[in-house]
Every structure is written in C-alpha cells, then in structure tokens.
Design a protein around this motif. Sequence first.
Motif, PDB file in Angstrom:
ATOM      1  N   SER A  87      -4.381   9.558   2.283  1.00 56.50           N
ATOM      2  CA  SER A  87      -4.680   9.704   0.870  1.00 56.50           C
ATOM      3  C   SER A  87      -5.757  10.662   0.498  1.00 56.50           C
ATOM      4  O   SER A  87      -6.059  11.461  -0.323  1.00 56.50           O
ATOM      5  N   TYR A 217       5.558   5.746   7.892  1.00 56.70           N
ATOM      6  CA  TYR A 217       5.846   6.845   7.200  1.00 56.70           C
ATOM      7  C   TYR A 217       4.695   7.739   7.241  1.00 56.70           C
ATOM      8  O   TYR A 217       4.651   8.486   6.407  1.00 56.70           O
ATOM      9  N   TRP A 218       3.624   8.006   8.064  1.00 56.44           N
ATOM     10  CA  TRP A 218       2.520   8.685   8.127  1.00 56.44           C
ATOM     11  C   TRP A 218       2.852   9.537   9.225  1.00 56.44           C
ATOM     12  O   TRP A 218       3.150   9.346  10.380  1.00 56.44           O
ATOM     13  N   SER A 250      -6.287   1.055  10.597  1.00 57.48           N
ATOM     14  CA  SER A 250      -6.294  -0.380  10.293  1.00 57.48           C
ATOM     15  C   SER A 250      -4.917  -1.137  10.639  1.00 57.48           C
ATOM     16  O   SER A 250      -5.244  -2.165  11.282  1.00 57.48           O
ATOM     17  N   LEU A 251      -3.891  -0.575   9.934  1.00 57.09           N
ATOM     18  CA  LEU A 251      -2.796  -1.242  10.120  1.00 57.09           C
ATOM     19  C   LEU A 251      -1.957  -1.021  11.416  1.00 57.09           C
ATOM     20  O   LEU A 251      -1.492  -1.821  12.041  1.00 57.09           O
TER      21      LEU A 251
ATOM     22  N   VAL B  42      -8.774  -4.032   6.935  1.00 58.15           N
ATOM     23  CA  VAL B  42      -7.682  -3.674   5.938  1.00 58.15           C
ATOM     24  C   VAL B  42      -8.129  -3.826   4.586  1.00 58.15           C
ATOM     25  O   VAL B  42      -9.351  -4.627   4.584  1.00 58.15           O
ATOM     26  N   GLY B  70       3.475   3.345  -2.506  1.00 57.67           N
ATOM     27  CA  GLY B  70       2.573   4.255  -2.594  1.00 57.67           C
ATOM     28  C   GLY B  70       1.445   3.930  -1.340  1.00 57.67           C
ATOM     29  O   GLY B  70       1.742   3.145  -0.425  1.00 57.67           O
ATOM     30  N   CYS B  71       0.171   4.419  -1.169  1.00 56.31           N
ATOM     31  CA  CYS B  71      -0.757   4.280  -0.190  1.00 56.31           C
ATOM     32  C   CYS B  71      -0.303   3.544   0.895  1.00 56.31           C
ATOM     33  O   CYS B  71       0.467   3.577   1.455  1.00 56.31           O
ATOM     34  N   ARG B  72      -1.028   2.481   1.047  1.00 57.65           N
ATOM     35  CA  ARG B  72      -1.151   1.563   2.333  1.00 57.65           C
ATOM     36  C   ARG B  72       0.086   0.397   1.986  1.00 57.65           C
ATOM     37  O   ARG B  72       0.406  -0.112   2.993  1.00 57.65           O
ATOM     38  N   TYR B  73       0.107  -0.029   0.719  1.00 54.93           N
ATOM     39  CA  TYR B  73       1.107  -1.048   0.340  1.00 54.93           C
ATOM     40  C   TYR B  73       2.373  -1.121   1.023  1.00 54.93           C
ATOM     41  O   TYR B  73       2.905  -2.008   1.505  1.00 54.93           O
ATOM     42  N   GLY B  74       3.036   0.231   1.041  1.00 54.58           N
ATOM     43  CA  GLY B  74       4.263   0.196   1.732  1.00 54.58           C
ATOM     44  C   GLY B  74       4.371  -0.173   3.361  1.00 54.58           C
ATOM     45  O   GLY B  74       5.512  -0.590   3.464  1.00 54.58           O
ATOM     46  N   TYR B  75       3.435  -0.139   3.599  1.00 58.38           N
ATOM     47  CA  TYR B  75       3.387  -0.404   5.251  1.00 58.38           C
ATOM     48  C   TYR B  75       2.979  -1.953   5.481  1.00 58.38           C
ATOM     49  O   TYR B  75       3.062  -2.358   6.642  1.00 58.38           O
ATOM     50  N   TYR B  76       2.127  -2.557   4.294  1.00 58.41           N
ATOM     51  CA  TYR B  76       2.001  -4.186   4.863  1.00 58.41           C
ATOM     52  C   TYR B  76       3.038  -4.740   5.457  1.00 58.41           C
ATOM     53  O   TYR B  76       2.741  -5.391   6.393  1.00 58.41           O
ATOM     54  N   THR B 294      -8.803   3.489  -0.113  1.00 54.04           N
ATOM     55  CA  THR B 294      -9.021   4.694   0.140  1.00 54.04           C
ATOM     56  C   THR B 294      -8.879   5.674  -1.050  1.00 54.04           C
ATOM     57  O   THR B 294      -9.551   6.477  -1.293  1.00 54.04           O
TER      58      THR B 294
END
Lengths: 292, 344
Positions: A87, A217-218, A250-251, B42, B70-76, B294
Amino acid sequence: MKIGIPKALYYYYFFDKWRYFFEELNIELISTNTDKKILEFGNKYANSEMCLSLKIFLGHIAYLKDKCDYILIPKIDNFGLNEQMCSNFSSLYDLVNNLFDVKILTYEINHQKKKNEKKGLFSIGLQLGFTKKQLKKAYQIACLKYHKQLKRDMMINFNKLESTKKKILIVAHSYNIHDDYIGKTIIKNLEKYNFEIIYSDLFNAKNLSHYLSLNLYWKYCKESLGAIVLCKEKVDGIIFITTFPCGLDSLVNELVMRKIQLPYLNLIIDDLDALAGIETRIESFADIIEQN
Amino acid sequence: MANYYIPANYLIKNICDVEIIEAPFITTQTIELGNKYSPEFVCTPFKYTLGTMIECLDKGANMLLQFGGGCRYGYYSELQEQILKDLGYKFELVNLITAGKINIKKIYKIIKKIDKNFKVSKGLYYLYITVNMIKYMDKIDDYIRQNIGFEVEKNSFNNLLKEMLEKFKTVNNPIQLYILYKIYFKKFKKIKINKPKNCLKVGIIGELYTLMEPFSNYFLEKELASFNIEIKRFTNVNYLLFDNKKIVNKALKKSKKYMKYKMCADSSTNVYWAKYLGINKYDGIIHIKSSFCTPEIGVMPILDKIANDYNIPIIYFSFDANTSEVGIKTRLEAFYDMLEMRRK
C-alpha cells in the motif's frame, strides 16, 4: 532538463527501462546512492512507524528536491487482480506532494483499469513536449535493451545454481537486496565466506508461488516465493532480509518459514548501527551451512 | 466486531442448518493468546482474531468463517490456518473474500457443502433482511454516539440497545424489522439527555477494525462520552459493504488539493473526512489505528497538513497488544483539557 529519480522502492524495478527511454529523449536522470546522510534526511521527514525502505525513499526526495527540475513518482496500484502492490506504493505520490514543495511527474499503473506503463510514459513524454513518433521509437528501443539486459542478469543468476560451492538464496524485495545501505552491506559480509549468492528477484518464477501459498496476491512476494520453490532443492540455506516493519513480509515470510525444511536466517533490519549483531548472526549461520 | 455478530449469526442461522458457536467477547486473555502465537510485527487485528479463533476452537468449532479484503486483511486467513494447524487443531477455515473481491461462486459452493437443502431464493430473502438490519443498527448507533455522553440516567442507552438487539434476533420479515426499528428509534429519542447547546464536538477517523472493535481501543468512545463530548464517527459496516465506492469517488473529487490518486484501504476516505471535520468547525480530530497499519501510516503526514490548514487539533493513537490503558487515558485527558482551553 533533469529528472530526479530517488534510488529506493520502485527504482529497482523500473529504472533500467527508464534509463534507456530517457536516454533516447536526451534527458538527464539524477539519482544517488543511499548512505547515512540520506537516512538522516529521511528520519527528519518520516513518521516514526514508517518502514525503513520508505524512510530511505523520503531521504532521497529530500536530497533531490533542489537538484532537478522534476521528480518522477509513479503511482503503482496493481498489475492485475492477483498481482497487487504494497500500500505504500499507492500513496507515494500524494505523500511527497504534501510533504515537499517539488514538481512531480507521475503516471498510474493499474492494470485492472487498463492503465499500464507504456501509456504512462507516453503521457509524461507528451507533457514534456515530445512528439508521439519520438516517444514510440524511444519506448521500443528501451524495451529491447531492457529485456536484453534482464535476460542476461537472469541467466547469470540461474547459472549460479549449478555451482559446486555452497549456495545461499537471499529472499527479499529488490529495493532491500540492492540498496547500498541495507542489502549491500549484508552481502559484503557474506562474501567473506566461500558461498555462491543467489538473488530471489532475478528469477521468472512467480507462477510457482502457489506451491507455497495459494491465496497470495502481492506481485513481488509471489516472485520471491516462486524463487524459493524453484531453488529449494538446490540451495543449502536461505537468508530473509526484511526492513522493519514491512507489512507484507511480516505475514508471508512467517508462512514460508513454517513450511520450508531448509536452514534459514531471518534478518530484520531497523537501523544498521547495530551492524556487529548482524555480523555475528551471519557468521553463526555460515557455520551451520558449512557443517551440513 | 462490536454488535455486528448479531446480523451475521442471524443470516447464517437462517440460511443453513448449522450450529453456531458465538465468539466470546475479547478479553486480555484473548490478546495474550493471540500475541503468543503471532509473528512479531504484524498489525494488531491479526493478534485479536487469532486469539478469538483459538478460543472458538477450544469451544468445539470445526469451521471458521472469515471475511477479509483490502490491504493485509485478505492474507490473514492463510497464515492463521497454518499457525493453528501447527498448534494441532483440526478444522476448516474459509475465507469468503479473495484479493479484495467477493467470490460468489465460492460462497455458493461452500453453503451447498454445509447444507444440501439450501435454496438461493431463501438465501437472498434473508440476506435482504440482514442488510436492512445492519443499516438500521448503524443509524441507531449514530444517534447513540452523539448523545451517550449526556444521558441523565447511567446505562439507559446501553440497556435499551441490548433489548433492541434481542428483539432483532427473532424477526422473520422485513416489515416486522422496520416496525421494530421505528418503535425503538422513538424510544431512544425519549431517553432523557442533558445536552448543552455548544458542547465539544470531536470526529474519530482511522483504521476500521480498531474503530469498530470496542475492546481494541479500550472503549475510547465511552471514555470520550464521559467527558461530555459529542462524537462523530464515519466508519461502519454499512459504509464498508455498500457505500464504499461512492464515498471514495466523492472523497477524490472533494479533496483534490491533498490527493490525486485513490489510496489503499480507507486512507483516502480518511483524508476526505478529516477535511470535512475541518470545514465544519469541529473541535478536534482523533485518529486511531493499530500499530504498523501501513495504509494509515502513509496518510498521516497528509492529515497533519490538513490539520494545519484548517487549524484543527489532531491526536494519533496507535493500539498494540501491549499498549497500556492508563497511558491512553492520560493522553486523552490532556487532549480534552486542550480543547476546553481553546474554546475559552
């Protein structure tokens, strides 16, 4: 005319093409290596929670702002639905525009809305007063030269896999591996030992990433994961380099570390003042690799 | 998240035949659990959700649903699944949103798998009721937020809200729901309040999870209400699910001076809202987010500039699993004192 390009973040993905493109148009590009002074500049403007790479980026802007006519900052949103960007990349333009008083050239990359690099560079060229014909020729030549160079770099990197020395794969974003302040100091440390160093960003293996992570998805994480899948049987160890606090790493790195069976070293870099600590860790990691 | 578990439960209970284990309210123990097994830096919602998942699994759940986009939520979900499997739990984790897009086909397949007698018409009917329920809840929530600080009798708002939500659980058709909503809205308006004419007004903006989960911001809103401050909050589920695109487009149009492109997650709308608060002469802005968020970090310099341009004070809170409640209270008190002094 001079265009400044901060040597951070997107620089490492786009600069080679830009160099050839603007060379054809007789425009001078300015950029500088990251050093301690740049980081100090960055710390002055940056928010305390921003990641180190973004701080370095802001430092570069602060350095460039009086030295050129324009600064080139694209807004990179995605390369398709499943190839999105961090982002930070999508807020760079507005961030710089609000923090600094500089003239900015910008274009948007958003493949979901059919905005790609070619269109963006053309719009910039037209803004600077070039004709479409000139731009078309320059872009074609730039693409040719860029792909030739990329192919050569990738071949060199790929051939390292066949080496008889112990091999180490370095997994990180391009803007961390190739940065003079972050990556190169670490690689210099590694070169003391007799290792073959392989870079994760110089493979074309993003399609392989689903073996490790299905929903990723990155874009750039996909590339480094693909590299891990491609190399995992051939390398002896993996070093992860992360800047603190990188949101994606981090993930993703956590997931990968739970799944791979190779020895790995996770370096989280906040400020390289603590270089001695990193040296010791690399040393002990090298011992492990050599004993295996 | 706050009271929104009620419509979610309502929807799932009515369209397919499953037993629902209600997630327990978040406590310090939940956070400790989540913190223990999470990666180092995280963002905080990850820790909360992981803690809640562990508690649910301990209660006997074997399927977890998650909405993330959205942002990081999708990969949790993928990492959480791996962490929980490493801990030895056996379950199925389903993420209904992939890469920020709702996947209708996938949802249909999952529901079919759970319940073979599922009918689309029935599903849509209850979906319609649920959507309306969320809209009504948000409207009532807005009213409560503006007035809760001035209630004469303590807890009268909260008690009535609880009563209303209990009734909402048992509705069968949209008309019944609408009538209930009207009745209770009148009741809310009848609650005695003691509101001075020009009280302090503060807007809250920031990252959505921290805004909507009352535990994660240590009941910041309640704390503000106890200072007799009127609160304006924009983010709610209605905005997230239905109005998002519209508001983002509006935001881009109205605050061209500060931003040119749409930014990730809710940051562009936050810029617009900050500007809105500035134009409408609010007394202050409170920006809350979880640590290491972020997208929000990226817009903070822009918010600073807006605060400067419109001469409106802004305070930033960053919530982590280790943030101390007392520290936040002290800062909030100081902020309140400053606002009072500015008024004079």
